[in-house]
Motif scaffolding. Structure first.
Motif, PDB file in Angstrom:
ATOM      1  N   MET A 107       0.842  -1.192   0.000  1.00  0.00           N
ATOM      2  CA  MET A 107       0.000   0.000   0.000  1.00  0.00           C
ATOM      3  C   MET A 107       0.877   1.242   0.000  1.00  0.00           C
ATOM      4  N   HIS A 108       0.548   2.164  -0.878  1.00  0.00           N
ATOM      5  CA  HIS A 108       1.313   3.404  -0.988  1.00  0.00           C
ATOM      6  C   HIS A 108       0.630   4.546  -0.262  1.00  0.00           C
ATOM      7  N   THR A 109       1.423   5.541   0.072  1.00  0.00           N
ATOM      8  CA  THR A 109       0.945   6.861   0.469  1.00  0.00           C
ATOM      9  C   THR A 109       1.409   7.812  -0.623  1.00  0.00           C
ATOM     10  N   SER A 110       0.935   9.044  -0.584  1.00  0.00           N
ATOM     11  CA  SER A 110       1.409  10.001  -1.586  1.00  0.00           C
ATOM     12  C   SER A 110       2.914  10.218  -1.455  1.00  0.00           C
ATOM     13  N   GLY A 123      -0.803   8.540  -9.749  1.00  0.00           N
ATOM     14  CA  GLY A 123      -1.762   8.577  -8.646  1.00  0.00           C
ATOM     15  C   GLY A 123      -1.298   9.435  -7.483  1.00  0.00           C
ATOM     16  N   THR A 124      -0.119  10.043  -7.597  1.00  0.00           N
ATOM     17  CA  THR A 124       0.435  10.815  -6.479  1.00  0.00           C
ATOM     18  C   THR A 124      -0.464  11.982  -6.092  1.00  0.00           C
ATOM     19  N   SER A 125      -0.862  12.795  -7.072  1.00  0.00           N
ATOM     20  CA  SER A 125      -1.663  13.972  -6.742  1.00  0.00           C
ATOM     21  C   SER A 125      -3.046  13.573  -6.241  1.00  0.00           C
ATOM     22  N   GLY A 126      -3.670  12.600  -6.892  1.00  0.00           N
ATOM     23  CA  GLY A 126      -4.990  12.166  -6.431  1.00  0.00           C
ATOM     24  C   GLY A 126      -4.957  11.652  -5.006  1.00  0.00           C
ATOM     25  N   LEU A 127      -3.974  10.816  -4.701  1.00  0.00           N
ATOM     26  CA  LEU A 127      -3.862  10.280  -3.349  1.00  0.00           C
ATOM     27  C   LEU A 127      -3.540  11.390  -2.350  1.00  0.00           C
ATOM     28  N   ALA A 128      -2.701  12.341  -2.754  1.00  0.00           N
ATOM     29  CA  ALA A 128      -2.378  13.469  -1.868  1.00  0.00           C
ATOM     30  C   ALA A 128      -3.630  14.255  -1.506  1.00  0.00           C
ATOM     31  N   PHE A 129      -4.467  14.523  -2.484  1.00  0.00           N
ATOM     32  CA  PHE A 129      -5.701  15.259  -2.201  1.00  0.00           C
ATOM     33  C   PHE A 129      -6.625  14.449  -1.286  1.00  0.00           C
ATOM     34  N   LEU A 130      -6.801  13.176  -1.574  1.00  0.00           N
ATOM     35  CA  LEU A 130      -7.677  12.343  -0.745  1.00  0.00           C
ATOM     36  C   LEU A 130      -7.167  12.227   0.688  1.00  0.00           C
ATOM     37  N   GLU A 131      -5.861  12.207   0.865  1.00  0.00           N
ATOM     38  CA  GLU A 131      -5.280  12.136   2.208  1.00  0.00           C
ATOM     39  C   GLU A 131      -5.441  13.443   2.986  1.00  0.00           C
ATOM     40  N   SER A 132      -5.671  14.548   2.290  1.00  0.00           N
ATOM     41  CA  SER A 132      -5.614  15.861   2.939  1.00  0.00           C
ATOM     42  C   SER A 132      -6.802  16.167   3.853  1.00  0.00           C
ATOM     43  N   TYR A 187      -5.846   4.156 -14.638  1.00  0.00           N
ATOM     44  CA  TYR A 187      -5.621   2.834 -14.053  1.00  0.00           C
ATOM     45  C   TYR A 187      -4.631   2.910 -12.884  1.00  0.00           C
ATOM     46  N   ALA A 188      -3.518   3.622 -13.080  1.00  0.00           N
ATOM     47  CA  ALA A 188      -2.502   3.730 -12.015  1.00  0.00           C
ATOM     48  C   ALA A 188      -3.082   4.402 -10.783  1.00  0.00           C
ATOM     49  N   GLU A 189      -3.819   5.497 -10.982  1.00  0.00           N
ATOM     50  CA  GLU A 189      -4.434   6.171  -9.836  1.00  0.00           C
ATOM     51  C   GLU A 189      -5.425   5.240  -9.141  1.00  0.00           C
ATOM     52  N   ARG A 190      -6.205   4.534  -9.920  1.00  0.00           N
ATOM     53  CA  ARG A 190      -7.199   3.627  -9.330  1.00  0.00           C
ATOM     54  C   ARG A 190      -6.530   2.557  -8.475  1.00  0.00           C
ATOM     55  N   GLN A 191      -5.434   1.993  -8.954  1.00  0.00           N
ATOM     56  CA  GLN A 191      -4.735   0.953  -8.208  1.00  0.00           C
ATOM     57  C   GLN A 191      -4.270   1.456  -6.841  1.00  0.00           C
ATOM     58  N   VAL A 192      -3.619   2.603  -6.812  1.00  0.00           N
ATOM     59  CA  VAL A 192      -3.056   3.075  -5.541  1.00  0.00           C
ATOM     60  C   VAL A 192      -4.136   3.611  -4.603  1.00  0.00           C
ATOM     61  N   CYS A 193      -5.140   4.288  -5.141  1.00  0.00           N
ATOM     62  CA  CYS A 193      -6.183   4.839  -4.267  1.00  0.00           C
ATOM     63  C   CYS A 193      -7.069   3.740  -3.686  1.00  0.00           C
ATOM     64  N   GLU A 194      -7.395   2.741  -4.499  1.00  0.00           N
ATOM     65  CA  GLU A 194      -8.196   1.638  -3.966  1.00  0.00           C
ATOM     66  C   GLU A 194      -7.400   0.848  -2.922  1.00  0.00           C
ATOM     67  N   ALA A 195      -6.116   0.651  -3.169  1.00  0.00           N
ATOM     68  CA  ALA A 195      -5.275  -0.052  -2.188  1.00  0.00           C
ATOM     69  C   ALA A 195      -5.202   0.725  -0.879  1.00  0.00           C
ATOM     70  N   ALA A 196      -5.326   2.043  -0.951  1.00  0.00           N
ATOM     71  CA  ALA A 196      -5.296   2.873   0.256  1.00  0.00           C
ATOM     72  C   ALA A 196      -6.664   2.946   0.936  1.00  0.00           C
ATOM     73  N   GLY A 197      -7.668   2.294   0.360  1.00  0.00           N
ATOM     74  CA  GLY A 197      -8.980   2.225   1.002  1.00  0.00           C
ATOM     75  C   GLY A 197     -10.021   3.188   0.473  1.00  0.00           C
ATOM     76  N   TYR A 198      -9.712   3.943  -0.569  1.00  0.00           N
ATOM     77  CA  TYR A 198     -10.682   4.879  -1.139  1.00  0.00           C
ATOM     78  C   TYR A 198     -11.566   4.143  -2.133  1.00  0.00           C
ATOM     79  N   ILE A 199     -12.832   4.536  -2.192  1.00  0.00           N
ATOM     80  CA  ILE A 199     -13.810   3.836  -3.011  1.00  0.00           C
ATOM     81  C   ILE A 199     -14.210   4.716  -4.186  1.00  0.00           C
TER      82      ILE A 199
END
Length: 195
Positions: free
Chosen positions: A1-4, A44-53, A75-87
């Motif tokens: 599982m990744h973080t931003s 997926g870095t920026s998307g995950l960063a925003f969701l984490e904020s 696809y890349a954003e979906r993989q990392v964000c879903e792995a981080a628990g975002y739906i």
């Protein structure tokens, strides 16, 4: 599982000091929910960063590439964000297509923050800026990535040193001098959009 942070370290699409700034931008918005349009999915870095904020954030990511690609994709954003628990479909949405065309048909209401990091030619960047400015609520933010990269010293922990002169031209012509600059860290510049 990744973080931003781990994505930034792995792919280096952002300079190290740009990520904390990017994550701080939704916090500057004083309304709930905070609606963010993220142009360019990347890894997926920026998307995950925003969701984490913040928990009340609604994210809309737009990218021209849907399937797996080494240059960034939904696809890349979906993989990392879903792995981080975002739906996907709950507080995070993906739009496959041209961001400029979507701006014309946008039907999801006003937005608080637009992050422009899609196509980097002047016409494309200018189209994103002009297309999305009308959708930003008064007092909202527009952030643009890869601005004035040529002014920066080489950084082995940063993105590829390729300079995007088209981004510089579009930002200088359409935003600089018209809106207040609230932050400029490395190649990330942020404007307050007062209408």
């Amino acid at each position: 599982m990744h973080t931003s942070e781990t994505l930034r370290d792995a792919f280096r699409y952002l300079y190290p000091d740009e990520l904390p700034l990017l994550k701080s931008l939704p916090i500057l918005i004083d309304r709930s929910p905070c609606v963010v349009v993220n142009i360019g999915a990347g890894s997926g870095t920026s998307g995950l960063a925003f969701l984490e904020s913040r928990q009340d954030l609604i994210l809309h990511t737009i990218d021209i590439t849907k399937e797996d690609s080494p240059f960034g994709c939904l696809y890349a954003e979906r993989q990392v964000c879903e792995a981080a628990g975002y739906i996907l479909g709950k507080n995070w949405f993906q739009h496959h297509g041209d961001s400029k065309a979507l701006a014309v048909t946008w039907q999801y209401g006003p937005v608080d923050l637009v992050f422009v990091d899609g196509a980097h030619e002047e016409e494309d960047c200018a189209g994103d800026i002009l297309g999305w400015l009308p959708h930003i609520r008064a007092g909202g933010l527009m952030a643009v990535h890869d601005y004035k990269k040529g002014d920066l010293a080489p950084n082995p922990n940063g993105p590829h040193p390729l300079v995007w002169g088209g981004v510089d031209l579009a930002v200088d012509r359409l935003l600089v001098g018209k809106y207040d600059i609230i932050a400029h860290v490395d190649s990330l510049i942020v404007f307050r959009v007062d209408k």
